[in-house]
Design an enzyme around this catalytic site. Structure first.
Site, PDB file in Angstrom:
ATOM      1  N   LYS A   1      -8.760   6.792  24.217  1.00  0.00           N
ATOM      2  CA  LYS A   1      -7.957   7.324  23.116  1.00  0.00           C
ATOM      3  C   LYS A   1      -8.811   8.166  22.180  1.00  0.00           C
ATOM      4  O   LYS A   1      -9.947   7.803  21.859  1.00  0.00           O
ATOM      5  CB  LYS A   1      -7.361   6.182  22.282  1.00  0.00           C
ATOM      6  CG  LYS A   1      -6.153   5.509  22.882  1.00  0.00           C
ATOM      7  CD  LYS A   1      -5.493   4.644  21.806  1.00  0.00           C
ATOM      8  CE  LYS A   1      -4.264   3.959  22.346  1.00  0.00           C
ATOM      9  NZ  LYS A   1      -3.585   3.183  21.296  1.00  0.00           N
TER      10      LYS A   1
ATOM     11  N   GLY B   1       1.027  11.464  17.475  1.00  0.00           N
ATOM     12  CA  GLY B   1       2.209  12.068  18.098  1.00  0.00           C
ATOM     13  C   GLY B   1       2.233  11.881  19.605  1.00  0.00           C
ATOM     14  O   GLY B   1       2.775  12.696  20.323  1.00  0.00           O
TER      15      GLY B   1
ATOM     16  N   GLU C   1      -9.319   1.308  24.911  1.00  0.00           N
ATOM     17  CA  GLU C   1      -8.493   0.118  24.691  1.00  0.00           C
ATOM     18  C   GLU C   1      -8.057  -0.408  26.040  1.00  0.00           C
ATOM     19  O   GLU C   1      -7.774   0.367  26.953  1.00  0.00           O
ATOM     20  CB  GLU C   1      -7.218   0.480  23.902  1.00  0.00           C
ATOM     21  CG  GLU C   1      -7.396   0.467  22.415  1.00  0.00           C
ATOM     22  CD  GLU C   1      -6.101   0.776  21.661  1.00  0.00           C
ATOM     23  OE1 GLU C   1      -5.001   0.572  22.218  1.00  0.00           O
ATOM     24  OE2 GLU C   1      -6.208   1.232  20.515  1.00  0.00           O
TER      25      GLU C   1
ATOM     26  N   GLU D   1       1.812  -0.508  13.481  1.00  0.00           N
ATOM     27  CA  GLU D   1       2.282  -0.570  14.870  1.00  0.00           C
ATOM     28  C   GLU D   1       1.525  -1.657  15.626  1.00  0.00           C
ATOM     29  O   GLU D   1       0.294  -1.696  15.586  1.00  0.00           O
ATOM     30  CB  GLU D   1       2.075   0.783  15.564  1.00  0.00           C
ATOM     31  CG  GLU D   1       2.899   1.898  14.938  1.00  0.00           C
ATOM     32  CD  GLU D   1       2.872   3.203  15.752  1.00  0.00           C
ATOM     33  OE1 GLU D   1       3.853   3.948  15.677  1.00  0.00           O
ATOM     34  OE2 GLU D   1       1.865   3.468  16.440  1.00  0.00           O
TER      35      GLU D   1
ATOM     36  N   ASN E   1       0.524   3.907  10.489  1.00  0.00           N
ATOM     37  CA  ASN E   1       1.001   5.242  10.168  1.00  0.00           C
ATOM     38  C   ASN E   1       1.227   5.328   8.668  1.00  0.00           C
ATOM     39  O   ASN E   1       2.017   4.570   8.104  1.00  0.00           O
ATOM     40  CB  ASN E   1       2.283   5.559  10.932  1.00  0.00           C
ATOM     41  CG  ASN E   1       2.026   5.730  12.422  1.00  0.00           C
ATOM     42  OD1 ASN E   1       0.956   6.176  12.820  1.00  0.00           O
ATOM     43  ND2 ASN E   1       2.983   5.368  13.237  1.00  0.00           N
TER      44      ASN E   1
ATOM     45  N   ARG F   1       2.762   7.160   6.546  1.00  0.00           N
ATOM     46  CA  ARG F   1       3.801   8.148   6.207  1.00  0.00           C
ATOM     47  C   ARG F   1       5.170   7.539   6.488  1.00  0.00           C
ATOM     48  O   ARG F   1       5.281   6.446   7.022  1.00  0.00           O
ATOM     49  CB  ARG F   1       3.626   9.369   7.096  1.00  0.00           C
ATOM     50  CG  ARG F   1       3.690   8.954   8.579  1.00  0.00           C
ATOM     51  CD  ARG F   1       3.720  10.129   9.516  1.00  0.00           C
ATOM     52  NE  ARG F   1       3.335   9.733  10.864  1.00  0.00           N
ATOM     53  CZ  ARG F   1       4.179   9.257  11.778  1.00  0.00           C
ATOM     54  NH1 ARG F   1       5.459   9.109  11.512  1.00  0.00           N
ATOM     55  NH2 ARG F   1       3.737   8.912  12.977  1.00  0.00           N
TER      56      ARG F   1
ATOM     57  N   VAL G   1       9.789   8.576  11.672  1.00  0.00           N
ATOM     58  CA  VAL G   1      11.023   9.194  12.184  1.00  0.00           C
ATOM     59  C   VAL G   1      12.168   8.180  12.193  1.00  0.00           C
ATOM     60  O   VAL G   1      13.289   8.457  11.767  1.00  0.00           O
ATOM     61  CB  VAL G   1      10.799   9.743  13.616  1.00  0.00           C
ATOM     62  CG1 VAL G   1      12.090  10.287  14.208  1.00  0.00           C
ATOM     63  CG2 VAL G   1       9.703  10.814  13.629  1.00  0.00           C
TER      64      VAL G   1
HETATM   65  P1  ADP Z   1       7.077   8.160  14.689  1.00  0.00           P
HETATM   66  O1  ADP Z   1       5.789   7.428  14.924  1.00  0.00           O
HETATM   67  O2  ADP Z   1       7.395   8.423  13.272  1.00  0.00           O
HETATM   68  O3  ADP Z   1       8.202   7.603  15.440  1.00  0.00           O
HETATM   69  P2  ADP Z   1       6.147  10.024  16.561  1.00  0.00           P
HETATM   70  O4  ADP Z   1       4.955   9.153  16.788  1.00  0.00           O
HETATM   71  O5  ADP Z   1       7.076  10.270  17.668  1.00  0.00           O
HETATM   72  O6  ADP Z   1       6.930   9.568  15.272  1.00  0.00           O
HETATM   73  O7  ADP Z   1       5.664  11.398  16.030  1.00  0.00           O
HETATM   74  C1  ADP Z   1       4.975  11.426  14.824  1.00  0.00           C
HETATM   75  C2  ADP Z   1       4.948  12.802  14.330  1.00  0.00           C
HETATM   76  O8  ADP Z   1       4.179  13.614  15.193  1.00  0.00           O
HETATM   77  C3  ADP Z   1       6.349  13.393  14.292  1.00  0.00           C
HETATM   78  O9  ADP Z   1       6.521  13.896  13.042  1.00  0.00           O
HETATM   79  C4  ADP Z   1       6.373  14.501  15.263  1.00  0.00           C
HETATM   80  O10 ADP Z   1       6.957  15.663  14.722  1.00  0.00           O
HETATM   81  C5  ADP Z   1       4.920  14.759  15.524  1.00  0.00           C
HETATM   82  N1  ADP Z   1       4.786  14.987  16.953  1.00  0.00           N
HETATM   83  C6  ADP Z   1       5.394  14.286  17.923  1.00  0.00           C
HETATM   84  N2  ADP Z   1       5.106  14.796  19.112  1.00  0.00           N
HETATM   85  C7  ADP Z   1       4.273  15.832  18.906  1.00  0.00           C
HETATM   86  C8  ADP Z   1       3.607  16.762  19.756  1.00  0.00           C
HETATM   87  N3  ADP Z   1       3.760  16.741  21.071  1.00  0.00           N
HETATM   88  N4  ADP Z   1       2.824  17.672  19.173  1.00  0.00           N
HETATM   89  C9  ADP Z   1       2.665  17.698  17.841  1.00  0.00           C
HETATM   90  N5  ADP Z   1       3.257  16.855  16.998  1.00  0.00           N
HETATM   91  C10 ADP Z   1       4.049  15.940  17.520  1.00  0.00           C
HETATM   92  P1  ADP Z   2      -0.040   7.765  18.512  1.00  0.00           P
HETATM   93  O1  ADP Z   2      -0.971   7.865  17.347  1.00  0.00           O
HETATM   94  O2  ADP Z   2      -0.003   8.992  19.319  1.00  0.00           O
HETATM   95  O3  ADP Z   2       1.300   7.225  18.108  1.00  0.00           O
HETATM   96  P2  ADP Z   2      -0.619   5.124  19.577  1.00  0.00           P
HETATM   97  O4  ADP Z   2      -2.004   4.573  19.569  1.00  0.00           O
HETATM   98  O5  ADP Z   2       0.313   4.612  18.546  1.00  0.00           O
HETATM   99  O6  ADP Z   2      -0.729   6.712  19.485  1.00  0.00           O
HETATM  100  O7  ADP Z   2       0.009   4.928  21.032  1.00  0.00           O
HETATM  101  C1  ADP Z   2       1.201   5.563  21.410  1.00  0.00           C
HETATM  102  C2  ADP Z   2       1.944   4.722  22.446  1.00  0.00           C
HETATM  103  O8  ADP Z   2       1.138   4.496  23.616  1.00  0.00           O
HETATM  104  C3  ADP Z   2       2.316   3.335  21.976  1.00  0.00           C
HETATM  105  O9  ADP Z   2       3.545   3.328  21.297  1.00  0.00           O
HETATM  106  C4  ADP Z   2       2.369   2.539  23.255  1.00  0.00           C
HETATM  107  O10 ADP Z   2       3.614   2.723  23.921  1.00  0.00           O
HETATM  108  C5  ADP Z   2       1.305   3.175  24.111  1.00  0.00           C
HETATM  109  N1  ADP Z   2       0.025   2.445  24.000  1.00  0.00           N
HETATM  110  C6  ADP Z   2      -0.928   2.695  23.097  1.00  0.00           C
HETATM  111  N2  ADP Z   2      -1.985   1.849  23.247  1.00  0.00           N
HETATM  112  C7  ADP Z   2      -1.690   1.048  24.278  1.00  0.00           C
HETATM  113  C8  ADP Z   2      -2.365  -0.033  24.941  1.00  0.00           C
HETATM  114  N3  ADP Z   2      -3.589  -0.418  24.572  1.00  0.00           N
HETATM  115  N4  ADP Z   2      -1.756  -0.629  25.988  1.00  0.00           N
HETATM  116  C9  ADP Z   2      -0.538  -0.227  26.385  1.00  0.00           C
HETATM  117  N5  ADP Z   2       0.158   0.780  25.812  1.00  0.00           N
HETATM  118  C10 ADP Z   2      -0.397   1.415  24.761  1.00  0.00           C
HETATM  119 MG    MG Z   3       1.651   5.416  17.239  1.00  0.00          MG
END
Ligand code: ADP
Ligand code: ADP
Ligand code: MG
Length: 454
Positions: free
Chosen positions: A157, A163, A199, A274, A289, A291, A294
């Site tokens: 990661k 996003g 992770e 999360e 997060n 902020r 969504v």
């Molecule tokens: P949340 O965690 O609030 O449900 P997401 O994790 O889906 O939202 O996305 C977090 C933010 O990142 C959103 O505001 C979205 O517009 C932005 N985002 C999601 N996907 C992308 C992407 N592929 N590229 C850039 N920004 C993204």
């Molecule tokens: P982002 O900042 O893009 O939201 P996250 O770290 O929250 O990234 O991970 C996005 C998604 O990827 C999570 O909602 C989950 O579905 C999956 N994921 C992340 N980390 C793990 C993990 N260690 N094992 C399994 N799934 C994961």
């Molecule tokens: Mg996340």
């Protein structure tokens, strides 16, 4: 309280924030790109300023232009919505320098929690269970040794990822070196920071997150959880509150962990912790997060609290008047993200003119959107064009209500994922409530098998 707020965002979330301001008697300032001159948030705001070209780099990420609009309009505060500048510590510190209140946590807090590696360390130290893994590692030999200790599959990661981007799965040690180097290069080009960590890939697993509100005086309330395991490519598609997998006892434990996480950093304003929840009901901190999320409406529908209004109140220095013992969860809410993309064609984004739309209504049906009849969906932005949210007395009734609302929802002129949502809501795995983050991929696999057979 503020008398004028600038909204540094577009689309449904800008409209959502304008509504909250209006209800509170606060004047609103919209900013928009050249591609958004006919956008709903522009016509709904009291004042509006064009801040640049269609590409987000020229407009919605153009900090100088946004701050200039704030200063010229006399806005006292900026709400960033989600995405865009909402987790940009540099923007927040510029707001602080211009004497404009950023509606969210401080620049320092965003930096601290946006660094996933540092956040993991902070939480571990505070006694919050964290997903097993490593710290940031630069050296490939050291990384390989750590990977072997963590075990496969694992995720590499990006420390600065978000996003759903900057995550790479590695299944075998033979693939490790290539994956690690590619992940670093990708992270460098996408986030300007090549630092990565590892992770353990937990599977099957659920994504459960906890909504928090924290004021400037150390008061913290947790508004319960959201289940966000229906995801495609690590991006959420359907969310629900409460989670069908959580017992009252587990909820208490996870809420306590989320509150502990917030208190460990003296968190301020709205935030979301999360967690991953494994099959044995162990939960692990994944990230915080800093902020508005969504999917915040599912929480609002169930607890009856306007999260955006509270963000504004907290930023203006008000004390939380909600106490934990007065947070009640009423029934069940579900949200379906309506995306302008073609599920029959690799989810390719779709844009064009909406020549006819009909938005469902009725009790406890909410559609957060910025689209309208004859609106042109521009090609420059996120494909999400609306969020359909329903609330009902039970999960079964909420699913039924959502199906009815979806079948009523009509958006003509572009491709979108309404029918996919209707299918998912009838899927026995979804209905059972036992679905995990692998759900969408497994569905796709089953569908492909059927195709090759049939
Ligand atoms: P949340 O965690 O609030 O449900 P997401 O994790 O889906 O939202 O996305 C977090 C933010 O990142 C959103 O505001 C979205 O517009 C932005 N985002 C999601 N996907 C992308 C992407 N592929 N590229 C850039 N920004 C993204
Ligand atoms: P982002 O900042 O893009 O939201 P996250 O770290 O929250 O990234 O991970 C996005 C998604 O990827 C999570 O909602 C989950 O579905 C999956 N994921 C992340 N980390 C793990 C993990 N260690 N094992 C399994 N799934 C994961
Ligand atoms: Mg996340």
């Amino acid at each position: 309280m503020f008398s004028k707020i600038l909204i540094a965002n577009r689309g449904e979330i800008a409209v959502r924030i304008i509504r909250a301001c209006r209800e509170m008697g606060i004047s609103t300032v919209a900013v928009y790109s050249q591609a958004d001159k006919d956008a709903l948030h522009v016509s709904m705001a009291d004042e509006s300023y064009c801040i640049g070209g269609p590409q987000v780099a020229d407009s919605y990420l153009n900090m100088a232009a946004i701050l200039e609009a704030a200063v010229v309009s006399g806005a006292q505060a900026i709400h960033p919505g989600y995405g865009l500048l909402s987790e940009n510590a540099k923007f927040v510190s510029l707001c602080e320098k211009c004497n404009i209140q950023f509606i969210g946590p401080s620049a320092e807090m965003i930096e601290r929690l946006g660094d996933k590696d540092e956040a993991r360390k902070t939480m571990r130290a505070a006694g919050v269970p964290v997903t097993p893994g490593s710290d940031v590692i630069d050296d490939i030999d050291e990384a390989r040794a750590n990977a072997a200790a963590i075990g496969f599959p694992l995720l590499v990661k990006a420390r600065s990822g978000g996003g759903g981007r900057g995550i790479r799965r590695v299944d075998r040690i033979e693939d490790f070196d290539n994956a690690f180097l590619a992940a670093k290069a990708e992270a460098q080009s996408a986030f300007g920071d090549g630092a990565v960590y590892m992770e353990k890939f937990i599977t099957p697993v659920k994504h459960i997150e906890m909504q928090l509100l924290c004021d400037k005086y150390g008061n913290v309330v947790c508004l319960g959880e959201r289940e966000c395991s229906v995801q495609r490519k690590n991006q959420k598609l359907i969310e629900e509150c409460p989670s069908p997998a959580i017992t009252p006892e587990l909820r208490q434990n996870m809420m306590a962990a989320a509150v502990k996480a917030a208190k460990a950093v003296n968190y301020e304003n709205a935030g979301t912790v999360e967690f991953l929840l494994d099959q044995d009901k162990n939960f692990y901190f994944m990230e915080m997060n800093t902020r508005l999320q969504v999917e915040h409406p599912v929480t609002e529908m169930v607890v009856g609290i306007d999260i955006v209004q509270w963000m504004i109140r907290i930023a203006s220095g008000a004390k939380l008047t909600i106490t934990q013992d007065r947070v009640y969860m009423h029934g069940n809410a579900i949200e379906c993200r309506i995306n302008a993309e073609d599920p029959d064609n690799q989810f390719r984004p779709s844009c064009g003119t909406l020549d006819f739309i009909h938005i469902p209504g009725g009790p406890c049906v909410r559609f957060d959107t910025a689209i309208y009849q004859d609106y042109q969906v521009p090609p420059y932005y996120d494909s999400m064009i609306g969020k359909l949210i329903v609330q009902a007395r039970s999960r079964e009734l909420a699913i039924r209500k959502m199906k009815m609302a979806l079948s009523e929802l009509t958006i003509n002129g572009i491709r979108h994922n309404r029918n996919l949502h209707i299918d998912i809501l009838s899927d026995p795995v979804f209905v059972s409530g036992e679905y995990t983050t692998g759900f969408m991929e497994e569905r796709q696999k089953k569908a492909n098998k059927k195709k090759t057979k049939g």
